[in-house]
Each structure stands twice: as C-alpha cells, then as structure tokens.
Design a protein around this motif. Sequence first.
Motif, mmCIF file in Angstrom:
data_model
loop_
_atom_site.group_PDB
_atom_site.id
_atom_site.type_symbol
_atom_site.label_atom_id
_atom_site.label_comp_id
_atom_site.label_asym_id
_atom_site.label_seq_id
_atom_site.Cartn_x
_atom_site.Cartn_y
_atom_site.Cartn_z
ATOM 1 N N UNK A 76 -3.639 5.425 4.776
ATOM 2 C CA UNK A 76 -2.954 6.065 4.065
ATOM 3 C C UNK A 76 -3.045 4.944 2.621
ATOM 4 N N UNK A 77 -2.196 4.397 3.056
ATOM 5 C CA UNK A 77 -1.744 2.849 2.001
ATOM 6 C C UNK A 77 -3.159 2.748 1.270
ATOM 7 N N UNK A 78 -4.495 2.496 1.363
ATOM 8 C CA UNK A 78 -5.042 2.009 0.836
ATOM 9 C C UNK A 78 -5.662 3.051 -0.697
ATOM 10 N N UNK A 79 -4.889 4.374 -0.202
ATOM 11 C CA UNK A 79 -5.286 5.144 -1.567
ATOM 12 C C UNK A 79 -4.046 5.249 -2.888
ATOM 13 N N UNK A 80 -3.415 4.613 -2.179
ATOM 14 C CA UNK A 80 -2.332 3.765 -3.150
ATOM 15 C C UNK A 80 -2.823 3.226 -3.647
ATOM 16 N N UNK A 81 -3.277 1.979 -2.984
ATOM 17 C CA UNK A 81 -3.538 0.273 -3.908
ATOM 18 C C UNK A 81 -4.805 0.613 -4.632
ATOM 19 N N UNK A 82 -5.915 1.991 -3.988
ATOM 20 C CA UNK A 82 -7.089 1.906 -4.997
ATOM 21 C C UNK A 82 -6.509 2.114 -6.303
ATOM 22 N N UNK A 83 -5.618 3.574 -6.406
ATOM 23 C CA UNK A 83 -5.061 3.781 -7.245
ATOM 24 C C UNK A 83 -4.734 2.823 -8.386
#
Length: 84
Positions: free
Chosen positions: A34-41
Amino acid sequence: LLPYAAPGGVEVGTAVAQEELAQLSRAGHPLRDDKLDEYADAWALLLERGVSLEAGWQAWRLGMTPSRHAREVMGVAVEPKEQV
C-alpha cells in the motif's frame, strides 16, 4: 534512478521516469504494498518540481526505501548478521 543515470541527461531521464511512474500507478496489483501508491505520488511530485544531481538520491531522505515488510513481500533474501 532514471533522472540521474539516463543517457540523455537529467531532463530526458525525468521525462522517462515520469511516464514509467504514471504507468506503474495506473497498473494495480493485488499484492502491491500500500505504501507504494503513496510513494509514487510523492515521487511524481518530486519529479514535477525538478531533480538536481547535487541533491543526491531523494528516495533515501524521504524514507522511500524498502522496509523489512517490503523485502518479505518481494522475497528478497537477507544475509543473517554475524554473532559477535
């Protein structure tokens, strides 16, 4: 690493990284951390604001490096520490 190591320089590397990041964001996966989405943003915003080679690799400073949980999901083997 694209903005930093692209053959065409930082500008070309940034454009390619932005496109690849957009594709990654659009493509979902049920096992994705789930953190990947935050990191991508966050990384997209950083690329939009501009990358400076002198500033170094920003992912370290922003805490966007794989955690123990991420390594477990990826199945990355970690060598055990030597006992002293």
